[in-house]
Design a protein around this motif. Structure first.
Motif, PDB file in Angstrom:
ATOM      1  N   GLU A 113       0.825  -1.202   0.000  1.00 29.08           N
ATOM      2  CA  GLU A 113       0.000   0.000   0.000  1.00 29.08           C
ATOM      3  C   GLU A 113       0.863   1.258   0.000  1.00 29.08           C
ATOM      4  O   GLU A 113       0.608   2.214  -0.747  1.00 29.08           O
ATOM      5  N   SER A 114       1.931   1.215   0.815  1.00 23.61           N
ATOM      6  CA  SER A 114       2.828   2.374   0.844  1.00 23.61           C
ATOM      7  C   SER A 114       3.533   2.547  -0.499  1.00 23.61           C
ATOM      8  O   SER A 114       3.685   3.676  -1.002  1.00 23.61           O
ATOM      9  N   ARG A 115       3.910   1.385  -1.112  1.00 22.92           N
ATOM     10  CA  ARG A 115       4.567   1.464  -2.427  1.00 22.92           C
ATOM     11  C   ARG A 115       3.596   1.999  -3.473  1.00 22.92           C
ATOM     12  O   ARG A 115       3.982   2.782  -4.349  1.00 22.92           O
ATOM     13  N   LEU A 116       2.337   1.544  -3.400  1.00 21.73           N
ATOM     14  CA  LEU A 116       1.351   2.026  -4.376  1.00 21.73           C
ATOM     15  C   LEU A 116       1.105   3.527  -4.226  1.00 21.73           C
ATOM     16  O   LEU A 116       0.975   4.260  -5.222  1.00 21.73           O
ATOM     17  N   LEU A 117       1.027   3.967  -2.986  1.00 16.55           N
ATOM     18  CA  LEU A 117       0.837   5.407  -2.766  1.00 16.55           C
ATOM     19  C   LEU A 117       2.008   6.207  -3.314  1.00 16.55           C
ATOM     20  O   LEU A 117       1.838   7.234  -3.977  1.00 16.55           O
ATOM     21  N   LYS A 118       3.193   5.655  -3.050  1.00 20.02           N
ATOM     22  CA  LYS A 118       4.391   6.322  -3.559  1.00 20.02           C
ATOM     23  C   LYS A 118       4.406   6.304  -5.081  1.00 20.02           C
ATOM     24  O   LYS A 118       4.713   7.309  -5.740  1.00 20.02           O
ATOM     25  N   GLN A 120       1.808   6.065  -7.055  1.00 20.48           N
ATOM     26  CA  GLN A 120       0.760   6.951  -7.552  1.00 20.48           C
ATOM     27  C   GLN A 120       1.246   8.402  -7.600  1.00 20.48           C
ATOM     28  O   GLN A 120       0.990   9.119  -8.566  1.00 20.48           O
ATOM     29  N   GLU A 121       1.958   8.784  -6.566  1.00 16.89           N
ATOM     30  CA  GLU A 121       2.509  10.145  -6.549  1.00 16.89           C
ATOM     31  C   GLU A 121       3.510  10.341  -7.682  1.00 16.89           C
ATOM     32  O   GLU A 121       3.488  11.351  -8.394  1.00 16.89           O
TER      33      GLU A 121
END
Length: 531
Positions: A113-118, A120-121
């Motif tokens: 999830e943290s990787r996806l958020l990163k 996405q940014e």
């Protein structure tokens, strides 16, 4: 003393005597009763003591059984409790493992999830950058198009030609250059093909022959034994069937005696055993003495005779073909081929024919003649194996050859002649092709009439479906198809294409042994009458 006094005295004496007797009898009776009562009391006390002892014994037995039952129930309860405890411990361990797995997956999901958020940014930042670059690219392209149009107008003014005329001249120049390069390339290919023609020819011939290979597998499992008359059937059966049972037990073959006139049927999957039964039955019928002891004696002698003939046949075959150094078990298997047939074709004769074909083909292709001949002789050795196996006969024959320490190329050729395994040498397709040639030549094998007629009809109907075809004839036992076409609808060039299309359709839609020749006949007749 007078008479009355005497009478009274006598009566009184009698009364006194009677009273005495009464008291005496009463006393004796009381004593007897007392003795009986005492005896009964003693017996009652004895019975009571005995009953108490028996009751005590029964009580002790019941207590012992109850204790034993209690111990058994206790052990059973403890075992069940132990099992339940072990099961609970196992479930607890599984729950702990699941808990640890869920924890690790939760951690992974959090990381993802943290990787996806990163990501996405980063994607949003990249999108903004791409939009800026796209706007810049569109601007540059507009400038480039304007500049290109300006240069084209200047070139047309300098050259005195339009853009279309310049393009046409450029195409002609490129065509001339391409023709020159193509001629040089073709010449180079021809020279290269001449140097490798021998190798390529061998490969093409083998691949072409291999396409004709087809598998045929059918066996005879019965032998008909003729009789002079039906009366002999009764002697063969014997009293209460003892002769026929003895014969079946000695030979391992089922003997069927039915309403077939002057014949009985010998049924069994092993052809050698059927031959032993046939010869034994012939000797018994000829001799006339048919009983269990004689049957066992004749079957035993016949079995020895057949075994000797099998070895002699195998040795004679390898000597005739010039194949040397075979294992004794392989010689025996070759001899057993004499008693096996497929579609009416004797297996030994088929194997000899395949060996000779392989020798000729290997010599023409410049391969090892001895290996090819040896593999051709042994290719169907799995069909006469004594052991029962679910393997196909090709793989079973390969295992037998490996056990006899045959060459690996020969083992591969045996195992691959029906495509059960991959071919690893050039001998393998030769064996496959020669096997098909021997089995599919005219007169080699019998074919069921219904299936034969059905195949010929399908062959003719397949060709009739093409436009312009008038009639079709399957001739030469289905190995040639003649197609008659209308000359107005089919030209000479189209007839060649039609023959090719029909042959390809036959290859894809039908199963057949060998090869089928397709001949398209186009004929124009001019008819006139003189009157």
């Amino acid at each position: 003393m007078d008479t009355g006094t005497l009478a009274i005295g006598a009566v009184g004496g009698l009364v006194i005597g009677a009273v005495l007797v009464y008291f005496i009898n009463k006393t004796m009776l009381n004593n007897a009763n007392k003795r009986l009562v005492e005896s009964a009391r003693i017996q009652a006390e004895g019975l009571l003591k005995e009953a108490e002892l028996r009751g005590e014994n029964i009580k002790q037995e019941k207590i012992a059984k109850a204790n034993q039952k209690y111990l058994q129930l206790k052990d059973k309860f403890e075992q069940n409790a132990k099992k339940q405890k072990e099961k609970l411990d196992g479930l607890q361990n599984k729950l702990k493992q699941r808990e640890s797995q869920i924890t690790s997956r939760t951690d992974k999901l959090k990381n993802e999830e943290s990787r996806l958020l990163k990501g996405q940014e980063e994607a949003e930042a990249l999108k903004e950058n791409l939009e800026k670059q796209l706007a810049l690219f569109n601007k540059k392209r507009e400038e480039l198009d304007a500049l290109t149009q300006k240069q084209v107008k200047e070139l047309e003014k300098i050259a005195g030609l339009s853009a279309e005329e310049a393009l046409s001249k450029m195409e002609e120049a490129l065509k001339e250059e391409a023709k020159t390069q193509a001629s040089a390339y073709i010449k180079e290919i021809v020279e290269d093909s001449r140097t490798t023609a021998n190798k390529q020819a061998k490969k093409i011939v083998i691949e072409t022959i291999q396409r004709t290979a087809a598998e045929h597998a059918i066996e005879n499992t019965v032998t008909v034994f003729p009789l002079e008359n039906d009366q002999i059937k009764g002697r063969i059966i014997g009293r209460e069937g003892r002769n026929i049972r003895a014969l079946e037990m000695a030979t391992g073959i089922e003997i069927i005696v039915d309403d077939t006139p002057e014949a009985i049927i010998l049924s069994g999957f092993d052809p050698v055993r059927r031959e032993v039964a046939r010869l034994s039955l012939h000797k018994l019928v000829t001799d006339g003495r048919i009983h269990p002891a004689r049957i066992e004696e004749v079957v035993k002698k016949t079995s020895k005779q057949i075994e000797q003939e099998i070895m002699e046949t195998g040795e004679r075959t390898v000597i005739d073909l010039g194949v040397h150094g075979l294992h004794r078990d392989m010689l025996r298997m070759i001899g057993r081929m004499r008693y096996r047939s497929s579609y009416g074709q004797n297996l030994l004769q088929h194997s000899r024919e395949v060996a000779n074909l392989c020798e000729t083909m290997a010599a023409e292709l410049g391969l090892d003649v001895k290996k090819a001949k040896r593999a051709g002789l042994l290719h169907d050795i799995g069909k006469v194996a004594e052991e029962q196996s679910e393997l196909p006969h090709a793989l079973l024959g390969m295992k037998m050859a490996e056990k006899a320490q045959e060459d690996k190329d020969i083992c591969n050729a045996i195992g691959a002649h029906h495509d059960e395994i991959e071919m690893t040498s050039l001998i393998s397709p030769i064996i496959q092709a020669c096997d098909a040639i021997s089995g599919s030549r005219p007169g080699a094998r019998r074919e069921i009439v219904e299936s034969y007629i059905k195949r010929l009809k399908e062959l003719e109907e397949l060709a009739v479906s093409y436009p312009g075809v008038v009639k079709t004839y399957a001739i030469q036992a289905g190995r040639e198809l003649r197609v008659i076409v209308e000359s107005e609808k089919v030209s000479d060039e189209q007839s060649e294409k039609l023959a090719f299309d029909i042959s390809q359709k036959i290859m894809t839609d039908m199963q057949y042994p060998g090869h089928i020749k397709v001949t398209v006949i186009r004929e124009k007749r001019a008819i006139a009458y003189a009157k």
